[in-house]
Design an enzyme around this catalytic site. Structure first.
Site, mmCIF file in Angstrom:
data_model
loop_
_atom_site.group_PDB
_atom_site.id
_atom_site.type_symbol
_atom_site.label_atom_id
_atom_site.label_comp_id
_atom_site.label_asym_id
_atom_site.label_seq_id
_atom_site.Cartn_x
_atom_site.Cartn_y
_atom_site.Cartn_z
ATOM 1 N N HIS A 179 13.883 -1.792 -10.486
ATOM 2 C CA HIS A 179 14.151 -1.893 -9.059
ATOM 3 C C HIS A 179 15.572 -2.426 -8.956
ATOM 4 C CE1 HIS A 179 13.227 -3.288 -4.810
ATOM 5 N NE2 HIS A 179 14.240 -4.079 -5.113
ATOM 6 N N ASN A 278 12.567 -0.799 1.598
ATOM 7 C CA ASN A 278 13.565 -1.284 0.653
ATOM 8 C C ASN A 278 13.485 -0.492 -0.648
ATOM 9 O OD1 ASN A 278 15.584 -2.901 -0.383
ATOM 10 N ND2 ASN A 278 14.193 -4.500 -1.065
ATOM 11 N N ASP A 305 6.537 4.800 -4.053
ATOM 12 C CA ASP A 305 6.709 3.388 -3.712
ATOM 13 C C ASP A 305 5.703 3.002 -2.628
ATOM 14 O OD1 ASP A 305 7.626 0.798 -3.672
ATOM 15 O OD2 ASP A 305 9.471 1.243 -2.573
ATOM 16 N N HIS A 309 0.774 -2.353 4.066
ATOM 17 C CA HIS A 309 0.786 -3.629 4.768
ATOM 18 C C HIS A 309 -0.253 -3.592 5.879
ATOM 19 C CE1 HIS A 309 4.311 -5.395 2.864
ATOM 20 N NE2 HIS A 309 4.984 -4.276 3.065
#
Length: 428
Positions: A179, A278, A305, A309
């Site tokens: 990352h 991100n 990715d 949430h």
């Protein structure tokens, strides 16, 4: 148990087969791939009009298990993967607690065998607690079958410590999944640093935040000889540096996520936290560079990715929302719609970047192919299906996506893992 799939268009990156054919499965293995197979079987699937591809392998997934299971679990994430045609996924180690020991990797693998309908490879952290201070049990996690180490969610900022980790990874046959983010340069940014950020009056994240670490990690991989996989690349210069590394013969690969090859910062609604991720959505020029990198096989992999949430964590303005987007259930249709239908990738390249290449990076010799003797991890994909993405149909606990209502073409009709049907849409 014999399963016969008939009349499908087989795409096999290993053998180059790109034609109508039948596939016979016995137990967990593919035993024949031939035209007009006429053999008795316990179940027959008519795949007319559909592609038969090797099951997708997602190298970049956050299952949130253990510790954050209100967002996702091994079970819900596994079912979401099956819904999206993913037969193997790599779970990132930034769990709670961090997955940084042999025992934790073993326990998550044991649980996944029971709880997930798809294969789960649990990756291990680079440093203890992802604190960047002391190396994790890299050898032990390798023995537990982690396949790769990653400090995902951040970079190991001390280059000398990271170099030691890379050497240990190389000695133990592991890849390093990076990352790339210089955390000292983020400075509170919430979206791409460009004209749109200025117009909206919010702090931006520059491309150099990613590019500086991409350059560093490639140089460290050159020195240590480790296989380096660069996660969720988002900038034009990342593509250039990966291309240069490949020309030099370095074992460096790169992945792109659908949100980065489709959306740009110009699409962002500052009051909608679904656009906050991100790395952030970059400029149109970066999006075009990523597409060209995929087209020209500079960029090897399409991953998601997948970062679920809770609704209350995302239904906020950009400055307050959590970073992250789900993708397990939308990556195939978005890839087909935006890359294959538009002539950027061929269907075979889609199979390469979503299955064959990830299998090669992980060293999974039995996966990524629709050929005799390989594990029967397959997806039946209907390229003609037209619909709009509906987040309410997701099997993931996470519904955080800016693609809700997005018109797409291409749908997973059936997912097969180890010769067993783990997802089957009605009518197939």
């Amino acid at each position: 148990m014999k399963l016969l799939i008939q009349n499908g268009h087989v795409l096999d990156p290993l053998t180059g087969l790109d034609d109508i054919s039948d596939v016979l499965i016995e137990g967990s293995l593919i035993v024949k791939v031939e035209k007009d197979l006429s053999v008795p079987a316990d179940r027959v699937i008519d795949a007319s009009g559909c592609y038969i591809m090797p099951g997708f392998i997602d190298l970049h997934v956050h299952l949130r298990d253990p510790g954050l299971t209100y967002k996702e679990t091994l079970g819900t994430g596994g079912r979401a993967a099956a819904h999206g045609g993913v037969t193997t996924l790599c779970a990132m180690p930034n769990t709670t607690p961090i997955t940084d020991t042999k025992e934790m990797v073993e326990e998550l693998h044991r649980r996944a065998e029971v709880e997930s309908p798809v294969h789960v490879i649990q990756l291990g952290a680079v440093t203890k607690g992802e604190q960047g201070e002391e190396l994790a049990d890299i050898q032990g996690m390798a023995e537990a079958g982690c396949h790769a180490i990653s400090e995902d969610g951040k970079s190991v900022m001390t280059a000398s410590l990271y170099r030691k980790a890379m050497r240990l990874a190389e000695e133990n046959g592991l890849s390093v999944f990076a990352h790339c983010e210089d955390i000292t340069m983020v400075e509170g940014g919430v979206m791409n640093a460009g004209q749109k950020a200025k117009e909206l009056g919010v702090k931006g994240i520059t491309n150099s935040v990613e590019d500086v670490i991409v350059a560093r990690d490639i140089l460290l991989a050159k020195e240590t000889g480790v296989r380096l996989h660069l996660c969720h690349c988002s900038t034009a210069d990342s593509v250039k540096m990966i291309e240069a590394a490949k020309k030099e013969g370095l074992p460096v690969t790169g992945e792109v996520c659908p949100h980065h090859f489709i959306l740009s910062d110009e699409d962002i609604d500052v009051n909608n936290g679904q656009y906050k991720m991100n790395p952030p959505l970059r400029s149109k020029e970066d999006v075009e560079a990523l597409r060209e990198g995929l087209k020209n096989d500079i960029m090897d992999v399409i991953s998601t990715d997948h970062a679920p949430h809770a609704e209350e964590e995302k239904n906020l303005p950009m400055e307050k929302a959590a970073f992250g987007i789900v993708g397990l259930e939308t990556s195939a249709c978005l890839t087909y719609t935006e890359l294959v239908e538009k002539g950027i990738l061929t269907p075979m390249q889609m199979a390469e970047k979503m299955s064959y290449n990830p299998a090669q990076i992980l060293g999974l010799k039995d996966k990524g192919s629709v050929s005799s003797g390989k594990t029967a991890d397959l997806v039946i994909f209907d390229p003609a299906a037209k619909y709009s993405i509906d987040k309410n149909t997701f099997l993931s606990k996470g519904r955080n996506t800016p693609f809700d209502g997005y018109p797409v073409k291409g749908k997973v009709r059936c997912t097969i893992v180890d010769g067993k049907i783990v997802y089957n849409q009605k009518g197939v």
